[in-house]
Design a protein around this motif. Structure first.
Motif, PDB file in Angstrom:
ATOM      1  N   ARG A 184       0.817  -1.213   0.000  1.00 25.87           N
ATOM      2  CA  ARG A 184       0.000   0.000   0.000  1.00 25.87           C
ATOM      3  C   ARG A 184       0.855   1.269   0.000  1.00 25.87           C
ATOM      4  O   ARG A 184       0.563   2.224  -0.730  1.00 25.87           O
ATOM      5  N   THR A 185       1.920   1.287   0.790  1.00 26.07           N
ATOM      6  CA  THR A 185       2.773   2.478   0.854  1.00 26.07           C
ATOM      7  C   THR A 185       3.409   2.766  -0.495  1.00 26.07           C
ATOM      8  O   THR A 185       3.468   3.922  -0.938  1.00 26.07           O
ATOM      9  N   LEU A 186       3.890   1.727  -1.168  1.00 28.66           N
ATOM     10  CA  LEU A 186       4.513   1.914  -2.480  1.00 28.66           C
ATOM     11  C   LEU A 186       3.497   2.420  -3.496  1.00 28.66           C
ATOM     12  O   LEU A 186       3.798   3.316  -4.291  1.00 28.66           O
ATOM     13  N   ALA A 187       2.286   1.851  -3.477  1.00 26.69           N
ATOM     14  CA  ALA A 187       1.256   2.276  -4.422  1.00 26.69           C
ATOM     15  C   ALA A 187       0.868   3.736  -4.196  1.00 26.69           C
ATOM     16  O   ALA A 187       0.741   4.515  -5.148  1.00 26.69           O
ATOM     17  N   LEU A 188       0.691   4.143  -2.939  1.00 26.73           N
ATOM     18  CA  LEU A 188       0.338   5.534  -2.642  1.00 26.73           C
ATOM     19  C   LEU A 188       1.463   6.483  -3.031  1.00 26.73           C
ATOM     20  O   LEU A 188       1.224   7.583  -3.540  1.00 26.73           O
ATOM     21  N   THR A 189       2.696   6.061  -2.795  1.00 27.24           N
ATOM     22  CA  THR A 189       3.839   6.878  -3.206  1.00 27.24           C
ATOM     23  C   THR A 189       3.846   7.066  -4.715  1.00 27.24           C
ATOM     24  O   THR A 189       4.141   8.157  -5.223  1.00 27.24           O
ATOM     25  N   GLY A 190       3.513   6.005  -5.439  1.00 25.89           N
ATOM     26  CA  GLY A 190       3.454   6.096  -6.887  1.00 25.89           C
ATOM     27  C   GLY A 190       2.421   7.111  -7.356  1.00 25.89           C
ATOM     28  O   GLY A 190       2.658   7.860  -8.317  1.00 25.89           O
ATOM     29  N   LEU A 191       1.279   7.179  -6.687  1.00 24.45           N
ATOM     30  CA  LEU A 191       0.259   8.148  -7.057  1.00 24.45           C
ATOM     31  C   LEU A 191       0.752   9.577  -6.833  1.00 24.45           C
ATOM     32  O   LEU A 191       0.487  10.475  -7.642  1.00 24.45           O
ATOM     33  N   VAL A 192       1.477   9.802  -5.743  1.00 25.11           N
ATOM     34  CA  VAL A 192       2.028  11.131  -5.469  1.00 25.11           C
ATOM     35  C   VAL A 192       3.063  11.507  -6.532  1.00 25.11           C
ATOM     36  O   VAL A 192       3.057  12.628  -7.068  1.00 25.11           O
ATOM     37  N   LEU A 193       3.944  10.577  -6.857  1.00 22.06           N
ATOM     38  CA  LEU A 193       4.976  10.845  -7.861  1.00 22.06           C
ATOM     39  C   LEU A 193       4.356  11.100  -9.235  1.00 22.06           C
ATOM     40  O   LEU A 193       4.826  11.957  -9.989  1.00 22.06           O
ATOM     41  N   ALA A 194       3.307  10.353  -9.551  1.00 20.99           N
ATOM     42  CA  ALA A 194       2.630  10.563 -10.830  1.00 20.99           C
ATOM     43  C   ALA A 194       2.030  11.963 -10.894  1.00 20.99           C
ATOM     44  O   ALA A 194       2.074  12.635 -11.935  1.00 20.99           O
ATOM     45  N   ALA A 195       1.473  12.431  -9.769  1.00 25.80           N
ATOM     46  CA  ALA A 195       0.904  13.782  -9.728  1.00 25.80           C
ATOM     47  C   ALA A 195       1.986  14.843  -9.939  1.00 25.80           C
ATOM     48  O   ALA A 195       1.789  15.824 -10.669  1.00 25.80           O
ATOM     49  N   VAL A 196       3.149  14.644  -9.313  1.00 21.73           N
ATOM     50  CA  VAL A 196       4.258  15.587  -9.499  1.00 21.73           C
ATOM     51  C   VAL A 196       4.706  15.590 -10.960  1.00 21.73           C
ATOM     52  O   VAL A 196       4.992  16.652 -11.539  1.00 21.73           O
ATOM     53  N   ALA A 197       4.764  14.404 -11.563  1.00 24.34           N
ATOM     54  CA  ALA A 197       5.164  14.311 -12.965  1.00 24.34           C
ATOM     55  C   ALA A 197       4.185  15.058 -13.866  1.00 24.34           C
ATOM     56  O   ALA A 197       4.589  15.750 -14.812  1.00 24.34           O
ATOM     57  N   GLU A 198       2.899  14.936 -13.583  1.00 20.98           N
ATOM     58  CA  GLU A 198       1.917  15.641 -14.407  1.00 20.98           C
ATOM     59  C   GLU A 198       2.028  17.152 -14.209  1.00 20.98           C
ATOM     60  O   GLU A 198       1.823  17.913 -15.152  1.00 20.98           O
ATOM     61  N   LEU A 199       2.359  17.572 -13.002  1.00 13.40           N
ATOM     62  CA  LEU A 199       2.504  19.014 -12.740  1.00 13.40           C
ATOM     63  C   LEU A 199       3.688  19.613 -13.501  1.00 13.40           C
ATOM     64  O   LEU A 199       3.718  20.831 -13.728  1.00 13.40           O
ATOM     65  N   SER A 200       4.639  18.777 -13.897  1.00 14.22           N
ATOM     66  CA  SER A 200       5.792  19.301 -14.643  1.00 14.22           C
ATOM     67  C   SER A 200       5.389  19.812 -16.019  1.00 14.22           C
ATOM     68  O   SER A 200       6.198  20.440 -16.715  1.00 14.22           O
ATOM     69  N   THR A 201       4.127  19.608 -16.421  1.00 18.85           N
ATOM     70  CA  THR A 201       3.609  20.230 -17.644  1.00 18.85           C
ATOM     71  C   THR A 201       3.737  21.748 -17.565  1.00 18.85           C
ATOM     72  O   THR A 201       3.873  22.434 -18.586  1.00 18.85           O
ATOM     73  N   LEU A 202       3.705  22.286 -16.341  1.00 22.13           N
ATOM     74  CA  LEU A 202       3.813  23.737 -16.144  1.00 22.13           C
ATOM     75  C   LEU A 202       5.128  24.287 -16.674  1.00 22.13           C
ATOM     76  O   LEU A 202       5.252  25.510 -16.873  1.00 22.13           O
ATOM     77  N   THR A 203       6.119  23.419 -16.908  1.00 25.43           N
ATOM     78  CA  THR A 203       7.396  23.872 -17.456  1.00 25.43           C
ATOM     79  C   THR A 203       7.202  24.557 -18.803  1.00 25.43           C
ATOM     80  O   THR A 203       7.983  25.445 -19.181  1.00 25.43           O
ATOM     81  N   LEU A 204       6.181  24.120 -19.536  1.00 26.10           N
ATOM     82  CA  LEU A 204       5.915  24.725 -20.845  1.00 26.10           C
ATOM     83  C   LEU A 204       5.368  26.141 -20.727  1.00 26.10           C
ATOM     84  O   LEU A 204       5.344  26.880 -21.711  1.00 26.10           O
ATOM     85  N   LEU A 205       4.936  26.521 -19.525  1.00 28.04           N
ATOM     86  CA  LEU A 205       4.387  27.855 -19.298  1.00 28.04           C
ATOM     87  C   LEU A 205       5.261  28.703 -18.393  1.00 28.04           C
ATOM     88  O   LEU A 205       5.324  29.929 -18.554  1.00 28.04           O
ATOM     89  N   LEU A 206       5.915  28.072 -17.417  1.00 30.61           N
ATOM     90  CA  LEU A 206       6.732  28.790 -16.442  1.00 30.61           C
ATOM     91  C   LEU A 206       8.122  28.180 -16.400  1.00 30.61           C
ATOM     92  O   LEU A 206       8.279  26.987 -16.119  1.00 30.61           O
TER      93      LEU A 206
END
Length: 280
Positions: A184-206
């Motif tokens: 469970r801990t690994l799976a939840l960590t993966g969800l957090v990391l995936a969210a951070v990865a998606e937020l890196s889309t902001l690099t195209l704007l900032l």
């Protein structure tokens, strides 16, 4: 064992052996190979450049062009190893997706993992080929072309690769959590990391959001290695993991009949876990 019992159990054993043979290469090993090739490209290119890192795409054109002209070998090696790293990443995505299907995952998670992994591999391969192009003497004679190609290499190998790598992580983490395929801990960590990865889309704007790229990239690489080694091969292992996660106690054992079919001593609660796992 009687002839009837052997004839009934033997096809099951043969089917299991064939399933193992079709399981593909170990995903954990593939993740290690992919990570090693990617890191080797970073390290070797920095060594060949005398310790000078790749210039930021947000710097001035004169300094960027001067760096590429001074270190074409470093650029060539980096591009070649990035392209090479894309191959085991694609195989990893295909292998993990097939294993999730074999474990009974019918929701979009397995397909999302495959799509994200193939896109991440494709973007990384494009980045490597663009990097190789930037090592050619004819290209380096045209400063504006060097600038344009560096922007393209950054876009494909930066947000393009990292955002889609996050899709791969999410595609594994979600069914890993819901079906109890991963701790469970690994799976939840993966969800957090995936969210951070998606937020890196902001690099195209900032421009400042580029700090998210290395954070998401390297943590996702470590997560993919761990998930590759911990993702179970057999449905029985996945059900045992789900039961341990839901009850907090050890998995219940089963009784093997003379026909080779294992019947669980668990009550209807255990059966419901198995059925819910198949529908995830």
């Amino acid at each position: 064992m009687s002839t009837e019992s052997w004839s009934a159990s033997r096809p099951t054993e043969v089917h299991r052996e064939r399933g193992e043979a079709q399981g593909g290469p170990p995903p954990g090993v593939l993740a290690v190979v992919f990570t090693a090739l990617f890191l080797a490209g970073l390290v070797l290119s920095t060594v060949l450049a005398g310790g000078e890192p790749f210039p930021s795409p947000f710097g001035d054109t004169a300094g960027i062009v001067a760096w590429f002209r001074a270190h074409p070998d470093a650029v060539q090696v980096s591009g070649a190893l990035q392209f090479a790293a894309a191959i085991p990443l694609a195989i990893y995505a295909a292998t993990v997706s097939a294993r999730l299907h074999r474990l009974g995952v019918r929701a979009p998670g397995a397909t999302i993992a495959l799509a994200g992994g193939l896109l991440a591999s494709g973007f990384l391969a494009c980045c490597g080929l663009i990097g190789w192009t930037l090592s050619r003497a004819e290209v380096l004679e045209l400063p504006q072309l060097v600038r344009a190609l560096q922007y393209l290499a950054f876009a494909t190998g930066g947000p393009g690769h990292v955002v889609t790598l996050g899709l791969l992580v999410a595609g594994i983490a979600v069914p890993g959590l819901l079906a109890g395929l991963l701790p469970r801990t690994l799976a939840l960590t993966g969800l957090v990391l995936a969210a951070v990865a998606e937020l890196s889309t902001l690099t195209l704007l900032l421009d400042g959001a580029a700090l998210l790229l290395p954070l998401a990239r390297f943590t996702c690489l470590g997560w993919l290695i761990a998930a590759g080694f911990l993702l179970p091969r057999h449905r029985a292992h996945a059900r045992a993991t789900a039961r341990r996660g839901s009850s907090g106690g050890p998995a219940r054992t089963g009784v093997t009949t003379s026909t080779g079919i294992t019947t669980s001593t668990a009550d209807t609660t255990g059966d419901s876990v198995g059925h819910s796992h198949e529908e995830v």
